[in-house]
Design an enzyme around this catalytic site. Structure first.
Site, PDB file in Angstrom:
ATOM      1  N   GLU A 185      -7.694  -9.637  -6.468  1.00 37.68           N
ATOM      2  CA  GLU A 185      -6.787  -8.594  -6.515  1.00 37.68           C
ATOM      3  C   GLU A 185      -6.786  -7.910  -7.848  1.00 37.68           C
ATOM      4  O   GLU A 185      -6.674  -6.724  -8.020  1.00 37.68           O
ATOM      5  CB  GLU A 185      -5.399  -8.879  -5.837  1.00 37.68           C
ATOM      6  CG  GLU A 185      -5.411  -8.903  -4.601  1.00 37.68           C
ATOM      7  CD  GLU A 185      -5.971  -7.823  -3.494  1.00 37.68           C
ATOM      8  OE1 GLU A 185      -5.954  -6.841  -4.014  1.00 37.68           O
ATOM      9  OE2 GLU A 185      -6.463  -8.193  -2.391  1.00 37.68           O
ATOM     10  N   TYR A 204       1.505  -3.024  -5.732  1.00 33.76           N
ATOM     11  CA  TYR A 204       0.536  -3.142  -4.848  1.00 33.76           C
ATOM     12  C   TYR A 204      -0.233  -4.577  -4.776  1.00 33.76           C
ATOM     13  O   TYR A 204       0.009  -5.326  -4.075  1.00 33.76           O
ATOM     14  CB  TYR A 204      -0.944  -2.281  -5.211  1.00 33.76           C
ATOM     15  CG  TYR A 204      -2.130  -2.691  -4.640  1.00 33.76           C
ATOM     16  CD1 TYR A 204      -2.221  -2.856  -3.149  1.00 33.76           C
ATOM     17  CD2 TYR A 204      -2.883  -3.554  -5.028  1.00 33.76           C
ATOM     18  CE1 TYR A 204      -3.352  -3.367  -2.578  1.00 33.76           C
ATOM     19  CE2 TYR A 204      -3.937  -4.257  -4.522  1.00 33.76           C
ATOM     20  CZ  TYR A 204      -4.088  -4.143  -2.949  1.00 33.76           C
ATOM     21  OH  TYR A 204      -4.967  -4.837  -2.443  1.00 33.76           O
ATOM     22  N   ASP A 241      -2.225   0.662  -1.737  1.00 33.45           N
ATOM     23  CA  ASP A 241      -3.189   1.126  -2.705  1.00 33.45           C
ATOM     24  C   ASP A 241      -3.600   2.619  -2.484  1.00 33.45           C
ATOM     25  O   ASP A 241      -3.428   3.080  -1.248  1.00 33.45           O
ATOM     26  CB  ASP A 241      -4.308   0.277  -2.873  1.00 33.45           C
ATOM     27  CG  ASP A 241      -5.102   0.141  -1.663  1.00 33.45           C
ATOM     28  OD1 ASP A 241      -4.726   0.786  -0.524  1.00 33.45           O
ATOM     29  OD2 ASP A 241      -6.249  -0.613  -1.619  1.00 33.45           O
TER      30      ASP A 241
END
Length: 419
Positions: free
Chosen positions: A44, A127, A145
DNA sequence: AAGTCGGGGTA
DNA sequence: TACCCAGACTT
């Protein structure tokens, strides 16, 4: 049927069909092969502002080199940076390692699974916190996002500007409502997968879209005009003169590189030394490249001010480097190391110029020590004379990686030709 | 809210 | 070209 009932039905339809589609279409990605929170976390961070295809090789190298939180926490920072070389946004790498140390020390090396703790990790924002909590731990948290905002703004025909802060809050509320019971992990990934594969920015592939029938933008024929987003202002151009200094004597076959300061642009990365080129004063004020002799003269003075004994010889090549807010145009000049080099030994540059030395000693934000742009803050960094093989030990931004590789390739061709 | 932080793919 | 992207941090 009331409007509210229709809305509820549209939401339920969306979640059900999207989830079903995902189970059939999801890509086989390295971080999807295990539900390892550390892997999810690394992926991520890498995926912030970066495409899946770009990330995959970096991810594989990274977890091979740093297989656990502890191995990352204990590594030298330069190793982490080298592993990140070419991926961009290098503060992500430093923040990631900082966070690995947080996890090691505060959470016994286990990635935490509560909102407060995850959010407190360096480099983890709204996020990424949602992504880790949902994907790794199946917690019903939204992970919104740009991709998700695009999908939702189209399906629900929301005209809010997705560049604005409050819009993300609104989208998070909506995204949270859509998560089916017990399916947070799959659903959030499905939402992003749809944005990446089907509901793309420029030309969305509506026909194979699993939720096309109830997509409000599609029904209104407005799928290509959404989402609404104010456009960023263009990057400012910067013309710079770079020195490719070829060593002589003890440094024969080597090139001079320097390390950037610990903070700011490309922090702690290595590069060829370079300085701002003065605007070419052709009377019209239109800028443009500097006349050759003026460039050589300017570079000669910049090198001297930086304590580098070298003479610019000839223009080598031009190179561009794009940031989101700046575009560098580098005019690279081949330079020859001069004899007698008491001031450029391995290690730190020792200043000869009294003005520059005292200005640095005084501390404070010394951005430009001289009005002409020579003697910049970058001049205080470490320098090294390196061969091609040494490149493996230093992290370079892509533009210098390519420059140095091209240069050493050319040297190899020349040396083979002369044999 | 705006600016700072890379780099590459796409139309 | 121009725009976009699995954003966070600083000011």
């Amino acid at each position: 049927m009331t409007q509210q009932q229709e809305q509820l039905e549209a939401k339920a339809y969306f979640s059900r069909h999207l989830l079903e589609w995902y189970h059939g279409q999801k890509r086989d990605l390295p971080w999807r092969r295990h539900r390892n929170p550390y892997y999810i976390w690394i992926s991520e961070i890498m995926l912030q502002q970066t495409r899946v295809d770009t990330v995959i090789p970096y991810f594989n190298r990274f977890i091979e080199r740093f297989p656990t939180v502890e191995s990352l926490a204990d590594a030298p920072e330069e190793d982490v940076l080298k592993c990140w070389e070419g991926l961009g946004y290098y503060s992500r790498a430093r923040n990631l390692q900082h966070a690995a140390r947080q996890v090691k020390e505060q959470y016994g090396g286990q990635v935490p699974n509560d909102r407060e703790a995850v959010f407190s990790l360096k480099g983890v924002g709204p996020y990424t916190a949602g992504a880790i909590l949902s994907i790794a731990f199946n917690r019903p948290e939204p992970a919104v996002d740009g991709n998700v905002m695009r999908v939702l703004s189209r399906y629900f025909l929301l005209e809010d500007d997705i560049a604005k802060g409050p819009t993300r809050i609104k989208m998070e509320r909506l995204a949270a409502e859509l998560i089916p019971e017990g399916e947070a992990s799959h659903f959030n990934q499905a939402l992003m997968e749809l944005g990446a594969l089907v509901c793309t920015p420029k030309s969305p592939r509506c026909l194979p879209c699993p939720v096309m029938e109830h997509c409000s933008a599609r029904l209104a024929g407005r799928e290509t005009s959404l989402p609404v987003k104010t456009k960023a202002k263009p990057p400012r151009p910067e013309e710079r003169l770079a020195a490719l200094v070829e060593g002589r004597g003890a440094h024969a076959g080597r090139v001079l590189i320097r390390q950037r300061p610990a903070s700011g642009l490309l922090a702690r990365m290595w590069e060829l030394p370079h300085w701002p080129a003065p605007p070419a004063d052709d009377g019209a004020g239109s800028g443009g490249p500097l006349p050759a002799d003026a460039a050589l003269d300017r570079l000669r003075r910049s090198l001297r001010t930086a304590g580098i004994s070298a003479r610019p010889e000839a223009h080598y090549m031009a190179a561009e480097h794009t940031f989101s807010h700046i575009v560098w145009t580098l005019q690279v000049y081949r330079c020859r190391e001069e004899e007698a080099l008491p001031r450029v030994a391995e290690g730190r540059v020792v200043y000869g110029a009294g003005a520059a030395a005292s200005a640095i000693d005084a501390g404070g934000p010394q951005i430009e020590l001289f009005a002409d742009g020579s003697g910049s803050r970058e001049d205080s960094g470490a320098v090294r004379w390196i061969t091609r093989e040494d490149m493996a030990n230093y992290a370079f931004p892509n533009v210098f990686l390519k420059l140095l590789t091209a240069y050493f390739d050319e040297q190899d061709v020349r040396s083979r030709a002369s044999e």
